[in-house]
Scaffold this motif. Sequence first.
Motif, short mmCIF file in Angstrom:
data_model
loop_
_atom_site.label_atom_id
_atom_site.label_comp_id
_atom_site.label_asym_id
_atom_site.label_seq_id
_atom_site.Cartn_x
_atom_site.Cartn_y
_atom_site.Cartn_z
N PHE A 4 -1.07 -34.96 -7.54
CA PHE A 4 -1.49 -34.93 -8.94
C PHE A 4 -2.42 -33.78 -9.26
CE2 PHE A 4 -0.86 -39.41 -7.73
CZ PHE A 4 0.25 -39.67 -8.51
N CYS A 5 -2.80 -33.03 -8.28
CA CYS A 5 -3.79 -31.97 -8.43
C CYS A 5 -3.09 -30.62 -8.54
CB CYS A 5 -4.72 -32.00 -7.23
SG CYS A 5 -6.07 -30.85 -7.34
N ILE A 38 -7.66 -33.37 -10.88
CA ILE A 38 -6.89 -34.37 -11.62
C ILE A 38 -7.45 -34.55 -13.02
CG2 ILE A 38 -6.30 -36.83 -11.68
CD1 ILE A 38 -6.23 -36.72 -8.60
N LYS A 89 -6.81 -31.47 -15.41
CA LYS A 89 -5.39 -31.10 -15.49
C LYS A 89 -4.91 -31.00 -16.88
CE LYS A 89 -1.01 -32.27 -13.45
NZ LYS A 89 -0.29 -33.21 -12.64
#
Length: 71
Positions: free
Chosen positions: A3-4, A68, A71
């Motif tokens: 997710f990063c 995250i 983002k």
Amino acid sequence: MAFCPPEFASLAFDAGGVTTGSLTVPFIMSMGVGVASVTAKNSESANNFGILAIASLGPVITLLIMGIVNK
């Protein structure tokens, strides 16, 4: 890491090296030994390795969470 963004992932891996500096190693070791001596019921020195792991993983996890969130 899924997710990063990749920019934060590379910074996170590099941030793990913070705990191996010449100024931080004595501080983290003394903190680990001190906490282990206070919390230990018997004189086992194996209790301070958890504190060292948390100190090493702290910057890595923090940067991954920042990646995250940003983002």
